[in-house]
Design an enzyme around this catalytic site. Structure first.
Site, short mmCIF file in Angstrom:
data_model
loop_
_atom_site.label_atom_id
_atom_site.label_comp_id
_atom_site.label_asym_id
_atom_site.label_seq_id
_atom_site.Cartn_x
_atom_site.Cartn_y
_atom_site.Cartn_z
N LYS A 173 -4.79 12.56 -2.72
CA LYS A 173 -5.13 12.82 -1.32
C LYS A 173 -5.86 11.66 -0.63
CE LYS A 173 -3.42 15.76 -0.36
NZ LYS A 173 -1.92 15.71 -0.33
N SER A 174 -5.68 10.47 -1.17
CA SER A 174 -6.34 9.30 -0.59
C SER A 174 -5.42 8.47 0.30
CB SER A 174 -6.90 8.43 -1.72
OG SER A 174 -7.79 9.17 -2.51
N THR A 205 -1.89 8.07 -0.70
CA THR A 205 -0.89 7.51 -1.62
C THR A 205 0.48 7.38 -0.96
OG1 THR A 205 -1.96 9.07 -3.14
CG2 THR A 205 -0.15 7.72 -4.03
N TRP A 219 1.38 7.47 2.15
CA TRP A 219 1.36 6.53 3.28
C TRP A 219 1.57 5.10 2.74
CZ3 TRP A 219 -3.55 5.66 6.86
CH2 TRP A 219 -3.18 4.89 7.94
N HIS A 269 -2.05 8.52 -10.44
CA HIS A 269 -3.40 9.01 -10.13
C HIS A 269 -4.26 8.99 -11.40
CE1 HIS A 269 -2.19 10.43 -6.21
NE2 HIS A 269 -1.52 11.47 -6.63
N ARG A 288 -10.65 6.63 -0.31
CA ARG A 288 -10.81 7.37 0.95
C ARG A 288 -12.12 8.14 0.91
NH1 ARG A 288 -6.81 12.20 3.33
NH2 ARG A 288 -7.52 12.01 5.48
N SER A 301 -8.57 17.59 2.25
CA SER A 301 -7.13 17.41 2.12
C SER A 301 -6.64 18.08 0.83
CB SER A 301 -6.81 15.92 2.12
OG SER A 301 -5.44 15.69 2.04
N TYR A 319 -8.33 4.02 3.02
CA TYR A 319 -7.60 4.80 4.04
C TYR A 319 -8.19 4.50 5.41
CZ TYR A 319 -5.62 9.00 6.26
OH TYR A 319 -4.94 9.88 7.08
N SER A 365 5.88 3.46 9.37
CA SER A 365 4.92 4.08 8.44
C SER A 365 3.84 4.85 9.21
CB SER A 365 4.25 3.01 7.56
OG SER A 365 3.49 2.13 8.35
N MET A 381 6.46 9.10 10.14
CA MET A 381 6.57 9.56 8.74
C MET A 381 6.67 11.09 8.67
SD MET A 381 4.19 8.17 5.69
CE MET A 381 4.25 9.12 4.19
P1 A3P Z 1 -4.81 14.96 5.38
O1 A3P Z 1 -4.55 16.14 4.48
O2 A3P Z 1 -6.27 14.71 5.60
O3 A3P Z 1 -4.05 15.03 6.66
P2 A3P Z 1 -1.73 11.62 -0.57
O4 A3P Z 1 -0.48 10.95 -0.14
O5 A3P Z 1 -2.58 10.77 -1.45
O6 A3P Z 1 -1.48 12.97 -1.11
O7 A3P Z 1 -2.63 11.79 0.74
C1 A3P Z 1 -2.30 12.71 1.73
C2 A3P Z 1 -3.13 12.44 2.97
O8 A3P Z 1 -2.63 11.25 3.61
C3 A3P Z 1 -3.01 13.56 3.98
O9 A3P Z 1 -4.28 13.65 4.62
C4 A3P Z 1 -1.93 13.03 4.91
O10 A3P Z 1 -1.93 13.60 6.19
C5 A3P Z 1 -2.31 11.56 4.96
N1 A3P Z 1 -1.16 10.74 5.40
C6 A3P Z 1 0.10 10.76 4.94
N2 A3P Z 1 0.87 9.91 5.62
C7 A3P Z 1 0.08 9.33 6.55
C8 A3P Z 1 0.30 8.35 7.56
N3 A3P Z 1 1.49 7.80 7.77
N4 A3P Z 1 -0.75 7.99 8.33
C9 A3P Z 1 -1.97 8.54 8.14
N5 A3P Z 1 -2.24 9.46 7.19
C10 A3P Z 1 -1.22 9.85 6.41
#
Ligand code: A3P
Length: 285
Positions: free
Chosen positions: A44-45, A47, A49, A99, A121, A129, A184, A218, A223
């Site tokens: 949830k940091s 990844t 993205w 992870h 993050r 998240s 992040y 991105s 996305m």
């Molecule tokens: P939130 O749940 O706070 O919205 P991971 O990919 O490590 O699982 O992280 C998921 C988090 O990254 C989610 O946060 C998601 O919304 C955020 N995320 C995914 N794609 C993104 C993007 N293009 N820009 C910004 N945040 C993004």
């Protein structure tokens, strides 16, 4: 399996998609090669993205790859059953994600010249998240409330264990030449410069137009609409309700969720566990 988790070396893993056999083999034997790019994060940091960004950099901004191949196939997870098999069959240079906490990571990394990107993050946003993720998927046991998940998170009783241990372990690598530490928060604040830093680290030269395409494609809005990247293709066996990985995509959402008492309790533990890191290292402090 106990307690809704698969326990391996004292760390809880999801019961879906993981097995003790693969975890054991991946951690002990997986060979990282010099030409590989390894993305490491605590869940949830940001990844996914970063995977999207890395794929777009690799393709010089061309969107064909990100629009035709699911994100988890483009950058397989070393430690999952499917990802491990896929990576072993793949020719280099490979892009891969993990992870895994530092102490479990395949030791071949430490003698290779592979490029490692670690994304961190704000842990309070990671917590919030993670709570939503866990309520929407069947990967781990379901929390009854955010308060319950808060307790689990603080005890490290969540998938991949303690955030504090994860970051402490991986940050010990931060001065290595082949390691890039990003957050992040800086990606949100200045995506263009951060992507330029990534290109420089990877030795990739992109034209201004190509860089524009990486940035645009991105972005959260784009996305979120890409079904190869937003997880809308995740099989129903994995989810409890319609699920997108692109949930909110902002910094500081914890302020909308944690009570003052929870935030204070968090800060107290944070101060104790994060003692010794230099000022300015963490953008959320
Ligand atoms: P939130 O749940 O706070 O919205 P991971 O990919 O490590 O699982 O992280 C998921 C988090 O990254 C989610 O946060 C998601 O919304 C955020 N995320 C995914 N794609 C993104 C993007 N293009 N820009 C910004 N945040 C993004």
């Amino acid at each position: 399996m106990t307690d809704g988790y698969l326990w391996f070396e004292g760390i809880p893993f999801s019961v879906l998609g993981f097995s003790s056999e693969v975890l054991k083999e991946a951690c002990a034997q997986f060979v990282i090669k010099d030409e590989d790019t390894v993305l490491v994060t605590y869940p949830k940091s940001g990844t996914n993205w970063m995977i999207e960004i890395l794929c777009l950099i690799h393709s010089h901004g061309d969107t064909k790859w990100i629009r035709s191949v699911p994100i988890w196939e483009r950058s397989p997870w070393i430690e999952t059953d499917v990802g491990y098999k896929r990576l072993n069959e793949r020719e280099g240079p490979r892009l891969m994600s993990s992870h895994l906490p530092f102490h479990l990571f395949p030791k071949s990394l430490f003698t290779s010249k592979a490029k490692v990107i670690y994304i961190m993050r704000n842990p309070k946003d990671v917590l919030v998240s993670g709570y939503y993720h866990q309520t929407m998927t069947k990967l781990c046991k379901q929390p009854e409330s955010l308060e319950q998940y808060f307790q689990w998170f603080m005890q490290g009783n969540v998938s991949y264990g303690s955030w504090f241990e994860h970051i402490r372990g991986w940050l010990s690598m931060r001065d290595r030449e082949n390691v890039l530490l990003l957050s992040y928060e800086e990606l949100q604040k200045d995506p263009r410069s951060t992507i330029e830093r990534i290109c420089q680290f990877l030795g990739k030269k992109l034209s201004p137009e190509e860089l524009d395409s990486v940035l645009k494609n991105s972005s959260f809005q784009v996305m979120k609409l890409n079904k190869m990247s937003n997880y809308e293709m995740v099989p129903e066996t994995f989810i409890t309700k319609p699920f997108l990985i692109t949930r909110k995509g902002i910094c500081g959402d914890w302020k909308n969720h944690l009570t003052v008492a929870q935030a204070e309790a968090f800060d107290k533990v944070y101060q104790e566990k994060m003692l010794g890191f230099p000022k300015g290292l963490f953008p959320w402090e």
